[in-house]
Scaffold this motif. Structure first.
Motif, PDB file in Angstrom:
ATOM      1  N   GLU A  28       0.835  -1.274   0.091  1.00  0.00           N
ATOM      2  CA  GLU A  28       0.008   0.115  -0.029  1.00  0.00           C
ATOM      3  C   GLU A  28       0.941   1.148   0.083  1.00  0.00           C
ATOM      4  OE1 GLU A  28      -2.841   0.485   3.213  1.00  0.00           O
ATOM      5  OE2 GLU A  28      -3.570   2.232   2.588  1.00  0.00           O
ATOM      6  N   ASP A  29       1.927   1.245   0.633  1.00  0.00           N
ATOM      7  CA  ASP A  29       2.640   2.522   0.580  1.00  0.00           C
ATOM      8  C   ASP A  29       3.237   2.853  -0.753  1.00  0.00           C
ATOM      9  OD1 ASP A  29       4.325   0.145   0.726  1.00  0.00           O
ATOM     10  OD2 ASP A  29       5.806   0.820   1.918  1.00  0.00           O
ATOM     11  N   SER A  30       3.688   2.000  -1.561  1.00  0.00           N
ATOM     12  CA  SER A  30       4.216   2.104  -2.921  1.00  0.00           C
ATOM     13  C   SER A  30       3.025   2.565  -3.536  1.00  0.00           C
ATOM     14  CB  SER A  30       4.800   1.035  -3.771  1.00  0.00           C
ATOM     15  OG  SER A  30       5.963   0.472  -2.706  1.00  0.00           O
ATOM     16  N   ILE A  31       1.669   2.161  -3.385  1.00  0.00           N
ATOM     17  CA  ILE A  31       0.732   2.271  -4.443  1.00  0.00           C
ATOM     18  C   ILE A  31       0.101   3.770  -3.981  1.00  0.00           C
ATOM     19  CG2 ILE A  31      -1.805   1.808  -4.740  1.00  0.00           C
ATOM     20  CD1 ILE A  31      -0.762  -1.177  -4.125  1.00  0.00           C
ATOM     21  N   SER A  32       0.161   3.997  -2.584  1.00  0.00           N
ATOM     22  CA  SER A  32      -0.290   5.610  -2.252  1.00  0.00           C
ATOM     23  C   SER A  32       0.678   6.580  -3.119  1.00  0.00           C
ATOM     24  CB  SER A  32      -0.075   5.856  -0.800  1.00  0.00           C
ATOM     25  OG  SER A  32      -0.848   4.829   0.042  1.00  0.00           O
ATOM     26  N   LEU A  33       2.009   6.332  -3.083  1.00  0.00           N
ATOM     27  CA  LEU A  33       2.970   7.184  -3.678  1.00  0.00           C
ATOM     28  C   LEU A  33       2.432   7.340  -5.070  1.00  0.00           C
ATOM     29  CD1 LEU A  33       5.321   8.955  -3.684  1.00  0.00           C
ATOM     30  CD2 LEU A  33       6.615   6.711  -4.586  1.00  0.00           C
ATOM     31  N   PHE A  34       2.193   6.216  -5.750  1.00  0.00           N
ATOM     32  CA  PHE A  34       1.641   6.245  -7.164  1.00  0.00           C
ATOM     33  C   PHE A  34       0.661   7.259  -7.382  1.00  0.00           C
ATOM     34  CE2 PHE A  34      -0.214   4.053 -10.843  1.00  0.00           C
ATOM     35  CZ  PHE A  34       0.668   3.869 -11.621  1.00  0.00           C
ATOM     36  N   PHE A  35      -0.553   7.006  -6.599  1.00  0.00           N
ATOM     37  CA  PHE A  35      -1.524   8.010  -6.717  1.00  0.00           C
ATOM     38  C   PHE A  35      -1.320   9.317  -6.330  1.00  0.00           C
ATOM     39  CE2 PHE A  35      -4.546   4.186  -5.775  1.00  0.00           C
ATOM     40  CZ  PHE A  35      -4.646   3.636  -6.911  1.00  0.00           C
ATOM     41  N   LEU A  36      -0.529   9.385  -5.484  1.00  0.00           N
ATOM     42  CA  LEU A  36      -0.165  11.024  -5.098  1.00  0.00           C
ATOM     43  C   LEU A  36       0.572  11.427  -6.388  1.00  0.00           C
ATOM     44  CD1 LEU A  36       0.925  10.822  -1.542  1.00  0.00           C
ATOM     45  CD2 LEU A  36      -1.020  11.723  -2.333  1.00  0.00           C
ATOM     46  N   SER A  37       1.413  10.832  -6.957  1.00  0.00           N
ATOM     47  CA  SER A  37       2.192  11.322  -8.288  1.00  0.00           C
ATOM     48  C   SER A  37       1.282  11.437  -9.307  1.00  0.00           C
ATOM     49  CB  SER A  37       3.422  10.306  -8.584  1.00  0.00           C
ATOM     50  OG  SER A  37       4.397  10.121  -7.685  1.00  0.00           O
ATOM     51  N   THR A  38       0.203  10.486  -9.520  1.00  0.00           N
ATOM     52  CA  THR A  38      -0.588  10.671 -10.558  1.00  0.00           C
ATOM     53  C   THR A  38      -1.429  12.139 -10.321  1.00  0.00           C
ATOM     54  OG1 THR A  38      -0.818   8.414 -10.585  1.00  0.00           O
ATOM     55  CG2 THR A  38      -2.714   9.743 -11.565  1.00  0.00           C
ATOM     56  N   PHE A  39      -1.851  12.152  -8.987  1.00  0.00           N
ATOM     57  CA  PHE A  39      -2.614  13.691  -8.823  1.00  0.00           C
ATOM     58  C   PHE A  39      -1.624  14.729  -9.108  1.00  0.00           C
ATOM     59  CE2 PHE A  39      -3.085  17.293  -6.125  1.00  0.00           C
ATOM     60  CZ  PHE A  39      -4.365  17.750  -6.461  1.00  0.00           C
ATOM     61  N   GLY A  40      -0.385  14.774  -8.764  1.00  0.00           N
ATOM     62  CA  GLY A  40       0.616  15.964  -9.045  1.00  0.00           C
ATOM     63  C   GLY A  40       0.629  16.115 -10.501  1.00  0.00           C
ATOM     64  N   PHE A  41       0.880  14.947 -11.327  1.00  0.00           N
ATOM     65  CA  PHE A  41       0.895  15.131 -12.783  1.00  0.00           C
ATOM     66  C   PHE A  41      -0.452  15.660 -13.466  1.00  0.00           C
ATOM     67  CE2 PHE A  41       4.945  12.583 -12.655  1.00  0.00           C
ATOM     68  CZ  PHE A  41       5.638  13.334 -13.113  1.00  0.00           C
ATOM     69  N   THR A  42      -1.351  15.153 -13.178  1.00  0.00           N
ATOM     70  CA  THR A  42      -2.637  15.768 -13.494  1.00  0.00           C
ATOM     71  C   THR A  42      -2.921  17.185 -13.317  1.00  0.00           C
ATOM     72  OG1 THR A  42      -3.661  14.745 -11.818  1.00  0.00           O
ATOM     73  CG2 THR A  42      -4.167  13.601 -13.913  1.00  0.00           C
ATOM     74  N   SER A  43      -2.667  17.600 -12.058  1.00  0.00           N
ATOM     75  CA  SER A  43      -2.398  18.873 -11.531  1.00  0.00           C
ATOM     76  C   SER A  43      -1.526  19.851 -12.404  1.00  0.00           C
ATOM     77  CB  SER A  43      -2.516  18.923 -10.172  1.00  0.00           C
ATOM     78  OG  SER A  43      -1.574  19.445  -9.749  1.00  0.00           O
ATOM     79  N   ALA A  44      -0.377  19.342 -12.588  1.00  0.00           N
ATOM     80  CA  ALA A  44       0.602  19.923 -13.527  1.00  0.00           C
ATOM     81  C   ALA A  44      -0.065  20.181 -14.796  1.00  0.00           C
ATOM     82  CB  ALA A  44       1.876  19.262 -13.517  1.00  0.00           C
ATOM     83  N   ILE A  45      -0.717  19.110 -15.586  1.00  0.00           N
ATOM     84  CA  ILE A  45      -1.430  19.207 -16.785  1.00  0.00           C
ATOM     85  C   ILE A  45      -2.341  20.375 -16.889  1.00  0.00           C
ATOM     86  CG2 ILE A  45      -2.718  17.921 -18.465  1.00  0.00           C
ATOM     87  CD1 ILE A  45      -1.007  15.450 -17.634  1.00  0.00           C
ATOM     88  N   ALA A  46      -3.527  20.178 -15.916  1.00  0.00           N
ATOM     89  CA  ALA A  46      -4.410  21.136 -15.552  1.00  0.00           C
ATOM     90  C   ALA A  46      -3.838  22.499 -15.445  1.00  0.00           C
ATOM     91  CB  ALA A  46      -5.285  20.785 -14.465  1.00  0.00           C
ATOM     92  N   ALA A  47      -2.758  22.719 -14.641  1.00  0.00           N
ATOM     93  CA  ALA A  47      -1.904  24.015 -14.530  1.00  0.00           C
ATOM     94  C   ALA A  47      -1.573  24.577 -15.718  1.00  0.00           C
ATOM     95  CB  ALA A  47      -1.124  24.014 -13.598  1.00  0.00           C
ATOM     96  N   LEU A  48      -1.240  23.780 -16.648  1.00  0.00           N
ATOM     97  CA  LEU A  48      -0.838  24.221 -18.336  1.00  0.00           C
ATOM     98  C   LEU A  48      -2.098  24.922 -18.737  1.00  0.00           C
ATOM     99  CD1 LEU A  48       1.593  21.428 -19.187  1.00  0.00           C
ATOM    100  CD2 LEU A  48       2.457  23.926 -18.583  1.00  0.00           C
ATOM    101  N   ARG A  49      -3.190  24.801 -18.304  1.00  0.00           N
ATOM    102  CA  ARG A  49      -4.219  25.077 -19.174  1.00  0.00           C
ATOM    103  C   ARG A  49      -4.787  26.413 -18.692  1.00  0.00           C
ATOM    104  NH1 ARG A  49      -8.725  20.828 -20.115  1.00  0.00           N
ATOM    105  NH2 ARG A  49      -7.651  19.328 -21.472  1.00  0.00           N
ATOM    106  N   LEU A  50      -3.883  26.914 -17.460  1.00  0.00           N
ATOM    107  CA  LEU A  50      -4.256  28.360 -17.128  1.00  0.00           C
ATOM    108  C   LEU A  50      -3.936  29.451 -17.854  1.00  0.00           C
ATOM    109  CD1 LEU A  50      -3.401  28.041 -13.415  1.00  0.00           C
ATOM    110  CD2 LEU A  50      -5.701  27.710 -14.130  1.00  0.00           C
ATOM    111  N   PRO A  51      -4.907  30.487 -18.118  1.00  0.00           N
ATOM    112  CA  PRO A  51      -4.391  31.427 -19.009  1.00  0.00           C
ATOM    113  C   PRO A  51      -3.407  32.386 -18.636  1.00  0.00           C
ATOM    114  CG  PRO A  51      -6.468  31.929 -17.895  1.00  0.00           C
ATOM    115  CD  PRO A  51      -5.964  30.368 -17.490  1.00  0.00           C
ATOM    116  N   ASN A  52      -3.309  32.685 -17.209  1.00  0.00           N
ATOM    117  CA  ASN A  52      -2.344  33.797 -16.739  1.00  0.00           C
ATOM    118  C   ASN A  52      -1.092  32.962 -16.562  1.00  0.00           C
ATOM    119  OD1 ASN A  52      -0.912  35.135 -14.859  1.00  0.00           O
ATOM    120  ND2 ASN A  52      -2.569  36.205 -13.944  1.00  0.00           N
ATOM    121  N   ILE A  53       0.072  33.616 -17.091  1.00  0.00           N
ATOM    122  CA  ILE A  53       1.143  32.944 -17.113  1.00  0.00           C
ATOM    123  C   ILE A  53       1.707  32.890 -15.661  1.00  0.00           C
ATOM    124  CG2 ILE A  53       3.726  33.583 -17.496  1.00  0.00           C
ATOM    125  CD1 ILE A  53       3.076  33.632 -20.138  1.00  0.00           C
ATOM    126  N   ALA A  54       1.707  34.000 -14.668  1.00  0.00           N
ATOM    127  CA  ALA A  54       2.159  33.845 -13.387  1.00  0.00           C
ATOM    128  C   ALA A  54       1.448  32.700 -12.615  1.00  0.00           C
ATOM    129  CB  ALA A  54       1.985  35.177 -12.607  1.00  0.00           C
TER     130      ALA A  54
END
Lengths: 1063, 260
Positions: free
Chosen positions: A660-686
């Motif tokens: 479970e410990d490794s799987i939790s890390l996997f999910f947390l990283s998944t969230f981080g990457f999806t949020s990074a992808i979502a962040a790239l959609r933000l119009p404001n550069i800053a």
């Protein structure tokens, strides 16, 4: 315009509103200050305003109380669900009251001897010894006692050679055999097994902290009833189990839970045992029990692989050598371990290292024998020729000539009855015959009491018994002793196997009912957190509307008829729950009362279901929520469902549970990457850059934390523990001391930097975060440095007691600072804002409020920071790093949810819950009992004290989840201004999402543990995971009520004091 | 918004993808899907390419399980050649679409030639080379990403890197080839806003496949193929093939989250 205003952006109006509000607040304050002076004419406006604020305040406080009421109800539902399931799932065994009697053997003995049936000659079998000295060395693992080749030996090997040497050199005086414990391997459970001869059941395990007296027939009852005097020295668990059994003036009991103390108990036993075995005083006792704890405590404190363990074992070796010189011919000496220890020196579970103890018997007169010559050499490992620990019960009883306790399931040990030549088959068969008859008698009464029929199939105990009896009756004079003996052994083994099976009988209806209640509870909770489309009060921050509303309220003076539904929801829910719950409870209670059944738990279940039905109705009626609201509508909603459900399904597999410990890390990283992808959609550069930065940071920190690992047995060999100095240790490596100092150096600056971005490092923040919190962390670092110095004996000049005093004082100071002073500061702190008044000309003063845009979040941050401080103190250095990283990740998560507009989504709390679970593993825990860090109870205390010690344990064990629960409001409140409406309700929904995550895990682990109740891994994997999940859920419920909700209440009150209530 | 019609010829698809000159202001919706070329070779290879990849993977699966590093290394040039051939024959090179859109490339059946003759079109071999180099470089980033997801940090370095390299060759190479290094387009691709086409669909499929590929690793089935990174590689190949197919057909021109 230095502040970052809340969304939706309305800079000018917002600013005006602030200015107006401030001017108003200032005016009020001035008015208060000038109260003594002749009253300046108060405008009607001011009076009305004060009245409005007062009304809003009381309304808010009332909403808080209803909200707390709702959560208490939720907690009760969870308690009922878990209790019901546990009552059916944790194994129970009927305790019979019958006792054995000297004059009434279960069958006629096969031998004839003088004094048969009397205590002087031996009740059921010829007596061998008059007296016995029983030395129990706690956690004496079998491999401690057998020789190991030099090149493979660890420091704990070959330190206690006497047992082995004596059995090889004089086999007629001594023998050594592996001694297998029935799990759970806790001392209290073992003592029950070693004295009653029955199997432990799971349900007793929780009582380790407060042992209760044994009521069942046992060795000590029999000894006492036959007039034998018992003296006890050592571990005080005995006095809890056997109150008033021991000779009052010469027995000595010592506190057993101070695992830091290796010597007090042992020295007490050593000092008092030798005078008693001297010829002059042997008349004062018949049985002498000495229970030594040094080996066990050395294991708990250092792990087996430590010089302290070697020293302890050498001391034991010398002690036993001396003891054998002192005892007389009529005395039997037994040395045994009650359980072993795992690689880190802990025990409680059922791994091989934990169940394998050693048993050694010694007598000055030659009585012991071996039926085969190769049995003279004790087995090299505990896998060969082991005896069960319950076998001690009939052996000791028959050797001392007392009756075998009624509930015994063990068999006599071969060596003790085989005679010096090893050919006394008649004695062996007779001993086994009377034992087997006792077992049969017990079985008959047990089956009768339970109302079950025994099967008589071939191979069943009944048929094995008949076979043995057949052998007896064939020839009365010259019995076939050897085959008779073997037949009885077969009977005993089979009965034991059947009993182990039988007591693994589950109460399936109750389990199902418990699962249903939990499932219903999850649905209600999800309905509660689900959002309507028009329920956007969270984001609604319209100044115009607010102003209009306010003036309406002012003019009308009475609250309008259409109060937003969110304000009254909790109230109607609690009322519905009360009505539904009380009605069903009364009906159910009456039914139980009149039918005379004792099923009060079922009444609670009915009440829970009744109240949940009522609440569902209320949610539908008042909140307009229905099942269709549960379906996620956004990508983020689906992501939360994916995380929660896939892990829950994974709990059906032991592999996914183990990893479970490794799987939790996997999910947390998944969230981080999806949020990074979502962040790239933000119009404001800053904003885009910041959001990507925080997402990446979130992932990186998680991966860095993953280097703190404590592997469970099942993860071997694919995992390397880093949490402790080595796999065989429970202390930290010296280099790990870098961690607390690094935390003290870096963490406050990080918190500061996050507050700085919103200009909130104002008010109390510089003093509290920059000074007090940093000092706390430095004190923690000092504490753990002294601890390391103590363990490695760097400061040999200072005595152990001095060190311990310094130790405990520092720890108590830290806790006082973060919890007592910290709470006070949190209650009284002003908002983290600073007011700049710049005047461009004489007529208008410009007021700028620094930190206004994050007023809610920045001030609330004190609370999680304080809790984190307490958790950091109570964790080992690696865990401290993990908790610091977690706090950092939480701050990043708050930024991410704010920047990516996720505050109204469920993903924030779900990721937070995952983060909590993840850091549970990173603070040196696994979902197994053996990883509970018992020694942490002694960080701020020298002895066990209630309720503090259990609270410390909970803070140490569930630090991750507790911190996650306390940090929930940050996700909602971060970067919101005092104008934010529905703070309490939004926080409640976020908290509900977090609790729902843990409730789903609890439900899933419960359901799988119930479904897989015959699985090989039940007690190693599924059952501990269920217990962890249930404990986490209840902890989070409690923390949510007592800390999170009350914290939000305090925060809102303090902020509204200055800025006025938003709604 | 482009219509979800079947693969559009390159001509229709792009009117504004001369990247350097695009107005980066309202980036959403700016990037158009890239259709495959309409030559007969392109048609043939478009269908042959996935079949070749799949059969290569299936044929070499046994030795992949036996020795992942050696097999991944050995397969690398073959996969590269396949990808390069697919890109050169089937996909318009970066920068060529503008030119292609205007007129000359719209003629069906005409053989694609290095655009050097026009003076405006890109040099195919240079584009291929640049795309290859970029793929190798981005493999380093992918390696880091794999580690962040929990791949071994210090051990199994060649395993992880070769896996990242395969992911880059499959998922990123066609994108580099068709999109070049235009920042506006890459912002949309990285933000998962770009419209689906064969290249983007392939990348999404490969990434999702790699993610799903991690699922069987913890299971205690004690199978040889559970070893790192065999399952990930399986996921990458399967995901890539499915994603490419879906992106090039039913999902063509559609975007994640509707039209936002």
């Amino acid at each position: 315009m230095p502040t970052r205003s809340a969304r939706p952006k309305a800079p000018t109006t917002d600013y005006k509103a602030i200015a107006a509000e401030w001017a108003k607040a200032k005016r009020l304050k001035e008015a208060d200050d000038a109260a003594k002076q002749p009253q300046p004419s108060r405008t009607k406006d001011d009076v009305q305003h004060t009245a409005l604020e007062a009304r809003r305040k009381t309304a808010f406080e009332r909403r808080c109380s209803w909200s707390v009421g709702f959560w208490i109800w939720m907690l009760l539902v969870h308690v009922v669900g878990i209790l019901l399931f546990t009552s059916g799932f944790l194994l129970t065994r009927l305790v019979l009251d019958e006792r054995s009697d000297c004059a009434n053997p279960p069958s006629e003995p096969l031998l004839e001897w003088d004094g048969k049936g009397t205590i002087d000659g031996g009740c059921w079998h010829p007596k061998t010894f008059n007296k016995a000295v029983v030395v129990l060395i706690d956690a004496l693992r079998y491999d401690f006692t057998v020789p190991v080749a030099e090149d493979q030996a660890e420091v704990y090997h070959n330190a206690l050679p006497f047992l082995y040497e004596s059995s090889v050199q004089s086999p007629n005086n001594a023998f050594l055999r592996p001694f297998i414990a029935d799990p759970p391997t806790t001392t209290l459970q073992r003592l029950k097994g070693l004295t009653t001869g029955t199997l432990p059941t799971f349900i007793d395990m929780g009582s380790n902290f407060a042992g209760t007296a044994i009521e069942e027939d046992n060795l000590l009852i029999q000894l006492r009833d036959q007039g034998k005097r018992i003296v006890h020295l050592g571990d005080d668990t005995w006095t809890a189990l056997f109150p008033d059994y021991f000779q009052p003036n010469i027995s000595r009991a010592y506190d057993s839970f101070n695992v830091w103390d290796l010597h007090t108990v042992d020295n007490g036993v050593l000092d008092h045992i030798f005078p008693l075995v001297k010829p002059g005083r042997t008349g004062e006792w018949d049985v002498l029990i000495g229970h030594l704890l040094g080996v066990d405590h050395a294991g708990h404190r250092y792990g087996p692989n430590h010089p302290a363990m070697t020293a302890k074992l050498e001391q034991m070796d010398q002690f036993i050598r001396n003891l054998t010189k002192e005892i007389d011919d009529e005395t039997l000496l037994i040395v045994m371990g009650d359980h072993g220890m795992d690689g880190k020196g802990d025990h409680g579970g059922e791994s091989e290292d934990e169940v394998e103890a050693a048993l050694w018997m010694y007598s000055k007169k030659p009585v012991f024998g071996r039926t085969r010559s190769e049995f003279v050499t004790p087995p090299a490992t505990a896998k060969v020729r082991p005896v069960n620990q319950i076998d001690l019960v009939p052996t000791l009883a028959l050797l001392l000539g007392i009756p075998i306790p009624y509930n015994n399931l063990g068999g006599p040990i071969e060596e003790a009855f085989a005679g010096p030549k090893g050919s006394a088959w008649d004695h062996l068969a007779a001993a086994f015959s009377v034992t087997a008859a006792g077992i049969k008698r017990y079985q008959a009464s047990y089956f009768k009491a339970r109302g079950i029929e025994q099967g008589a199939k071939p191979g069943s105990p009944v048929s094995l018994w008949n076979e043995a009896q057949g052998l007896v009756e064939k020839d009365a004079k010259s019995q076939p002793w050897e085959s008779l003996y073997n037949a009885y052994v077969a009977y005993q083994n089979e009965t034991l196997r059947v009993c182990k099976d039988l007591w693994a009988r589950f109460d399936v209806p109750k389990m199902v009912l418990g699962i249903c209640i939990m499932a219903f509870g999850v649905i209600v909770l999800l309905l509660y957190v689900s959002k309507d489309e028009d329920e956007d009060f969270a984001v609604l921050d319209d100044v115009e509307l607010d102003f209009a509303e306010k003036s309406l309220e002012l003019q009308g003076a009475t609250p309008g008829p259409d109060i937003p539904s969110y304000k009254t929801l909790s109230k109607s829910l609690v009322k519905a729950a009360m009505v539904g719950g009380v009605l069903t409870a009364v009906a159910g209670g009456a039914a139980v009362f009149f039918s005379g059944s004792e099923e009060w738990l079922l009444v609670a279940a009915g009440s829970a279901i009744g109240s949940m039905v009522a609440v569902t109705g209320a949610l539908h009626q008042a909140g307009g929520k229905s099942i269709s609201n549960l379906l996620p509508t956004t990508f983020w909603g689906w992501l939360s469902v994916t995380f929660t459900l896939s892990q829950s399904i994974g709990f059906a597999s032991n592999s996914y549970t183990i990893w479970e410990d490794s799987i939790s890390l996997f999910f947390l990283s998944t969230f981080g990457f999806t949020s990074a992808i979502a962040a790239l959609r933000l119009p404001n550069i800053a904003e885009r850059t910041l959001a990507v930065y925080h997402s990446i940071l979130f992932i990186l920190l998680g991966r860095v934390a993953s280097f703190s690992k404590l592997c469970r047995d099942e993860q071997m060999p694919y995992c390397t523990s880093t949490y402790y100095a080595s796999a065989n240790s429970s202390t930290s490596a010296p280099w790990q001391l870098v961690v607390p100092f690094a935390v003290a150096l870096i963490l406050p600056s990080i918190i500061k930097s996050y507050m700085r971005t919103s200009r909130s490092y104002e008010g109390l923040a510089p003093a509290w975060i920059g000074f007090v919190f940093r000092s706390v962390l430095l004190l923690v670092a000092a504490y753990w440095t002294i601890d390391a110095a103590d363990n490695a004996e760097w400061l040999a000049t200072l005595s152990e007691t001095t060190l311990k005093t310094i130790h405990v004082s520092i720890a108590q100071l830290v806790l006082a600072l973060v919890l007592v002073a910290g709470t006070t500061a949190f209650v009284w702190a002003p908002p983290c804002v600073s007011i700049l008044t710049t005047s461009s000309n004489n007529r208008t003063a410009q007021i700028t409020v620094l930190g206004y845009g994050n007023t809610n979040g920045a001030r609330y941050l004190f609370l999680p920071v304080n809790i984190a401080g307490a958790c950091i103190l109570l964790s080992k250095p690696m865990g401290q790093g993990a908790i610091a990283i977690m706090l950092w990740q939480i701050l990043s998560l708050a930024e991410i949810t704010d920047l990516n507009r996720l505050t109204a989504e469920t993903i924030g709390p779900v990721v937070l819950a995952l983060l909590g679970n993840y850091h549970f593993f990173k603070t040196g825990h696994q979902a197994v009992l053996a990883t509970i860090q018992w020694d942490s109870a002694f960080i701020p205390l020298t002895t066990i004290r209630y309720p503090w010690s259990p609270m410390v344990m909970v803070l140490n064990t569930f630090a991750g989840q507790i911190l996650a629960c306390v940090a929930v409001p940050l996700l909602v409140l971060w970067k919101t201004s005092p104008r934010r409406k529905g703070v309490l309700e939004s926080t409640g929904q976020a908290l509900g999402t977090l609790v729902a995550f843990y409730a789903v895990q609890s439900l899933a682990t419960m359901a799988w543990a119930g479904w897989l109740r015959r699985h090989l891994m039940l007690y190693r994997v599924f059952s501990p995971r269920f217990m962890t999940a249930a404990a986490v859920l209840l902890t989070v419920d409690l923390v949510g009520i007592a800390v999170t909700l009350l914290g939000v209440r305090t925060n809102v009150l303090a902020i509204s004091e200055v800025f006025g209530f938003a709604d | 918004m482009s219509s979800p019609s079947p693969p559009t010829p390159a001509g229709k698809a792009s009117t504004s993808t001369s990247p350097s000159t695009t107005k980066a202001k309202d980036a959403a919706g700016e990037v158009q899907p890239v259709g495959t070329l309409q030559s007969s070779q392109a048609h043939t290879l478009r269908f042959a390419h996935p079949a070749l990849l799949a059969s290569l993977f299936l044929a070499r699966f046994g030795s992949l399980v036996a020795d992942p590093v050696a097999e991944m290394q050995a397969a690398l040039p073959i996969v590269w050649v396949l990808q390069a051939a697919y890109a050169v024959v089937c996909l318009p090179a970066a920068g060529s679409q503008g030119a292609a859109a205007r007129k000359p490339k719209a003629r069906p059946g005409e053989k694609r030639r290095p655009g050097a003759a026009d003076g405006a079109g890109p040099n195919i071999s240079v584009t291929t080379l640049v795309a290859s180099v970029l793929s190798v470089i981005s493999a380093v980033a992918l390696h880091v990403a794999l580690v962040l997801f929990g791949a071994p940090f210090l051990t199994h370095l060649p395993h992880t890197f070769l896996c990242a390299l395969h992911l880059a060759l499959l998922g990123l190479f066609p994108l580099f080839y068709t999109r070049g290094v235009a920042s506006a387009e890459w912002l949309e691709i990285m933000g998962a806003r770009a419209p689906f086409d064969e290249a983007f669909g392939g990348m999404v499929g490969a990434c999702v496949g790699a993610w799903v590929g991690a699922v069987p690793i913890p299971l205690d089935w004690d199978r040889e193929w559970q070893k790192w990174p065999v399952t990930i590689l399986c996921g990458i190949y399967a995901g890539y093939l499915v994603g490419k197919l879906v992106g090039g057909t039913v999902a063509f021109g559609k975007r994640f989250g509707g039209s936002s």
